[in-house]
Design an enzyme around this catalytic site. Structure first.
Site, short mmCIF file in Angstrom:
data_model
loop_
_atom_site.label_atom_id
_atom_site.label_comp_id
_atom_site.label_asym_id
_atom_site.label_seq_id
_atom_site.Cartn_x
_atom_site.Cartn_y
_atom_site.Cartn_z
N SER A 1 -51.77 -16.75 -77.62
CA SER A 1 -52.72 -16.00 -76.82
C SER A 1 -52.52 -16.14 -75.30
CB SER A 1 -54.14 -16.47 -77.15
OG SER A 1 -54.32 -17.83 -76.79
N LYS B 1 -55.72 -19.41 -67.04
CA LYS B 1 -56.05 -18.60 -68.22
C LYS B 1 -57.55 -18.31 -68.22
CE LYS B 1 -55.43 -18.52 -73.29
NZ LYS B 1 -54.98 -19.26 -74.49
N SER C 1 -50.65 -21.15 -79.19
CA SER C 1 -50.91 -20.21 -78.10
C SER C 1 -50.31 -20.59 -76.75
CB SER C 1 -52.42 -20.01 -77.93
OG SER C 1 -52.91 -19.12 -78.89
#
Lengths: 494, 484
Positions: free
Chosen positions: A160, A79, A184
């Site tokens: 997210s 990420k 997330s």
């Protein structure tokens, strides 16, 4: 033979170790998939060389007869919230465009030390603020899933960590890192039919992870199944002297401890999670989950978490408050974007840089956070929210008197279409309703894929555990996973 | 006791003063990063990724900085809070990389304490200390490097400061000066701050208000970053007089932040309360509350040295005059030197007089601090011992001391090599006396005729003839006998 990219973490690790295939072959297969999937927009940066170097090291070590590292030969996605040395790290924000850290986050370093390689940096909601990936400054990720009704409406991969979830679901990588502040990891996992665990706050070091809300941010793995999550988490977790909130505890051997036998476990069903207007499919899935847990030997008990309804408002005060302060460092002075209009003074530079650099959702949260911390409102908002947070934690403590784990849906709906909620921030925030309370309490929680809705879209179930009981969470997740037998996968259209 | 009063057109005014002293904690590393804190390094060479607030960097408390602040609190008898917490003070400025300063607003490390100051007119006064908290220093802007741009030096960014907040207990510039001096002395004894005001290790925010004696507190102003005792006193004097002028002209004092200009000795407005920042303080979520255990506190307490007041009392107990005791304890280096002198066997009263006159005189002349003294405490003790056992007379001791200052040699060696030993050999002295009397028969007659004052003449002549090495006391006795 199955495609190498259909294999998960454990299968790749074992296959490389057994010599069924080389790490190089695995890396090449995934690199090819990544570069062919640009339509999904899951990767912001592709780093094939990183993946190949790790693969070659794994193959070389094996040839030399050295003991295999826990993730030798496993290429993963990272990420973009994690700072990676020499590789651009932007948190999907224009304000950090072009920023290349001269340092490595603790979690990513641990993964490299465990033998993993990096396929690239994954797209996400800007500064991890969002539930759909639509706040990325570099275009939203598109979920590999499509509704079975033939509609081609592009769907949200959740957020997210939506680049992570989309990439895993599309078989672009076997596992990826995520971060979870209010859901997330779990919500995007549920939206894309994969597994993801947010460990106890403090298990994974936050050093080198771009901060959103420090008291809530936790890194965790996302992968196709529970075992792969356990393997990844073992590599990611551990005490770090560079993070004052890091827990000084040994890392349990979660993979070795996996067991789907839930005999003797009491699983609580929190009645407050039966929210209004919840689709009946979610309700039905929850009931199936309860039946599976019982089938695995667990005793089912109804519990109450009375302050649940205050969790979301409290979260949307605390998280923006911390974010408004954490994001103050993006000021155009030392790194990242600088917008210096002609004749501008320092204040003008701040204003221009931050206006140009931050997206709307980030600005919205900075403004909310600034407001709730300002003189005259601090007590009414921030202090009150902090008290609510304490009450939420007490709710869980009280629940643990009568149960060992909690079972809930992960999200109140399946994946929605991109654009469907982006005009209505509150509707978007409601996506976190089941994941936020455990975040506020710092508890480990995971989502496992449990079924499909009427449109053929994945739905997830969430298991919440006591602090430090990742093993209990993983084991319950495993029991559900085995009974759900989730085998659906998105058909490649990209 | 004489009260300090400003004589205004409407009568007398009383000044009320409180000080917030920022003291840089003595530590090799910064408060939340491992970067060095050495003064005077090239710009931006002592900056870690944490100090530069790079993305994802986190603060980790430096145990030594906390320890020093706790020891400081203990040195002023303050309550130590076993549970304290760091807060963020949010504001934007180019010298503040994080966009916030990590400080302690709500739960400081150290609570109420006090210290005693010596008043000019004699006696002491107790000044309350409200709290001590620890916080990060900011960096420094440099405006003189480029015609249109400012540069930032982050070397100081993140350096640990103690903010020591007094009660508004001072009533004159002199009291404020005495408070800063005393605080500085204590910090230096404890070793928690080097007290170097020129290098910015210690600076004060000065809160001043005026009122008619006995009236409630007036509105105060805060003058920022005053960096010497003299400037503190000057700033107060100017600010108090300014406030009196404003009030007597029918104006009101606005609560504001002011700047001190050392060149003119005046203060000027920087920003008013209305422009004041809203700092949006809240608990720093990167840091857990600070919890101190008893073992830590015990170690802090056990490591405290004897402090100025206690040392002074001890010296006075040894018979040293209050004045000398004050002089010897004001600076930790002096006290340390003097203690070493006593330890080396010097007699307290004799030693205190010698240090206060001879040693200080010599060091003054040489422009040296006591820590650079060419004569060590053990050498000095030896010298004083030679006086005490009559090996050296006072004047011989002065000669020997001068040679010690020049050569660094031990006194015994000097005495031996240069034959400076005083003689008490009565035979030798009597012989010289007889010679002196023979050469001055007229004066002997005058003396015996009643001119007592001539006694000194005979002493001088005898000493001169013996090159100053005769024991003056023996000379006196023998002369009296010989002259009858």
């Amino acid at each position: 033979m199955t495609e190498l990219t259909d294999l998960g973490v454990a299968a790749i690790r074992d296959g490389v170790q057994d010599g069924a295939f080389s790490a190089r072959e695995v890396a090449e297969a995934f690199v090819a998939k990544v570069s062919a999937a640009k339509q999904l927009n899951a990767f912001l940066v592709e780093t094939p060389d990183h993946a190949f170097a790790a693969a070659d090291a794994a193959d070389k070590a094996r040839a030399a007869g050295e003991a295999a590292k826990p993730l030798a030969g496993v290429p993963i996605g990272m990420k973009d919230l994690f700072c990676t040395k020499g590789v651009p790290s932007t948190a999907a924000s224009h304000i950090l465009e072009g920023f290349t850290p001269p340092y490595e986050s603790t979690v990513s370093q641990k993964l490299w030390d465990a033998g993993a390689g990096m396929l690239g940096k994954l797209n996400m909601d800007q500064f991890a603020m969002g539930s759909s990936n639509e706040t990325s400054a570099f275009g939203n990720v598109i979920s590999p899933w499509r509704r079975s009704d033939g509609g081609n409406a592009p769907l949200a991969p959740g957020g997210s960590s939506g680049g992570s979830s989309a990439a895993i679901a599309a078989r672009l990588c076997p596992a990826a890192t995520g971060t979870d502040t209010g859901g997330s990891i779990r919500q995007p996992a549920a939206f894309t039919g994969i597994a993801g665990i947010k460990p106890t706050y403090g298990r994974c070091s936050r050093f080198g992870i771009v901060a959103f809300a420090s008291s809530l941010d936790q890194a965790g793995p996302m992968a196709r199944d529970v075992r792969d999550c356990a393997i990844m988490l073992e590599a990611m977790a551990g005490f770090d002297a560079r993070d004052a909130t890091s827990l000084e505890l040994d890392v349990p051997r979660w993979e070795a401890g996996l067991s789907s036998d839930l005999k003797g476990k009491r699983i609580g069903i929190p009645k407050e999670y039966r929210v209004e207007n919840m689709p009946s499919e979610i309700d039905a899935l929850w009931q199936r989950g309860i039946d599976w847990a019982r089938d695995a030997g667990a005793e089912i008990v109804e519990v109450s978490l009375p302050h649940t309804k205050y969790a979301l408002p409290a979260y949307y005060i605390i998280a923006p408050a911390e974010a408004s302060s954490n994001l103050a460092r993006y000021d155009g002075v030392r790194y990242g974007l600088r917008d210096l209009p002609d004749g501008a003074n320092l204040q003008d530079m701040y204003a221009a840089t931050r206006a140009a650099g931050f997206g709307d959702e980030v600005k919205r949260r900075i403004m909310i956070g600034t407001y709730v911390l300002s003189a005259g409102y601090y007590d009414a908002y921030f202090t009150q929210a902090s008290k609510v947070r304490t009450l939420i934690a007490r709710d869980f403590d009280a629940a643990w008197e009568s149960c060992d784990l909690l079972l809930t849906p992960t999200a109140p709906s399946a994946a929605f279409a991109l654009g469907e909620k982006s005009a209505d921030p509150i509707a978007m925030y409601l996506n976190d309703v089941f994941t936020v309370p455990s975040s506020l309490a710092g508890l480990p929680a995971m989502s496992v894929p449990a079924g499909l809705d009427g449109h053929g879209l994945p739905l997830g179930l969430q298991v919440i555990g006591k602090a430090l009981d990742e093993q209990g969470v993983l084991n319950a997740g495993l029991a559900l996973e085995q009974r759900a037998g989730f085998a659906a996968r998105p058909e490649a259209w990209w | 006791m004489v009260d300090y009063r400003i004589q205004g057109a409407t009568g007398e005014w009383e000044v009320v003063i409180g000080l917030e002293v920022h003291a840089q904690v003595t530590s090799n590393a910064k408060l939340f990063s491992g970067a060095s804190t050495a003064f005077g390094a090239e710009p931006n060479t002592q900056v870690s990724l944490v100090d530069a607030a790079m993305p994802g960097m986190l603060p980790v408390p430096n145990r030594e900085c906390i320890r020093q602040a706790v020891r400081t609190g203990m040195a002023i008898d303050a309550a130590i809070n076993k549970w304290s917490r760091f807060d963020r003070k949010n504001y934007f400025y180019a010298d503040l990389p994080q966009g916030y300063q990590i400080s302690q607003l709500y739960h400081p490390l150290v609570g109420e304490g006090s210290l005693d100051i010596e008043l000019d007119e004699g006696g002491t006064k107790t000044i309350g200390v409200e709290r001590i908290h620890v916080e990060q220093d900011a960096g420094k802007l440099m405006h003189d490097q480029h015609p249109t741009r400012s540069y930032v030096d982050l070397n100081r960014s993140g350096v640990a400061l103690m903010e020591i907040v007094s009660r508004p207990d001072m009533r004159s510039p002199a009291e404020a000066g005495a408070y800063v001096r005393k605080l500085r002395s204590i910090l230096r004894y404890v070793g928690s701050c080097d007290g170097n005001m020129e290098e910015g290790s210690m600076r004060a925010d000065v809160n001043v208000s005026v009122r008619k004696p006995g009236a409630p507190f007036g509105t105060r102003t805060e003058t920022k970053n005053v960096n010497s005792v003299r400037f503190v006193m000057q700033a107060i004097e100017h600010e108090a007089n300014r406030q009196v002028d404003v009030l007597e002209a029918g104006g009101t004092i606005v609560q504001e932040t002011r700047l001190y200009d050392p060149d003119s000795g005046t203060t000027r407005s920087m920003r008013s309360k209305e422009d004041a920042h809203d700092y949006r303080y809240f608990p720093d979520p990167d840091l857990l509350p600070l919890e101190l255990d008893d073992a830590f506190l015990d170690e802090c307490r056990a490591s405290l040295p004897e402090l100025p007041d206690a040392k002074r009392a001890r010296y006075e107990g040894l018979g040293i005059t209050p004045y000398n005791a004050g002089v010897l304890t004001a600076e930790v280096e002096t006290a340390r030197w003097f203690d070493a002198l006593l330890e080396a066997g010097a007699k307290p009263v004799q030693a205190s007089n010698w240090v206060a006159s001879e040693l200080f005189g010599a060091l003054n002349r040489l422009g040296k601090g006591i820590e650079e003294s060419p004569v060590s405490p053990s050498q000095a003790a030896e010298l004083l011992g030679l006086v005490a056992d009559d090996t050296l007379s006072g004047s011989l001791a002065k000669q020997v001391f001068e040679i010690m200052l020049e050569t660094g040699d031990d006194p015994a060696k000097i005495v031996e090599e240069r034959g400076l030993k005083q003689t008490s050999d009565t035979g030798a002295i009597e012989k010289v006396i007889a010679e002196v009397m023979a050469a001055n028969e007229d004066k002997v007659a005058d003396y015996r005729g009643g001119k007592d004052k001539l006694f000194g003449f005979f002493v001088g002549q005898t000493m001169k003839a013996m090159a100053g090495k005769a024991n003056p006391q023996v000379v006196n006795e023998l002369l009296k006998k010989a002259l009858g």
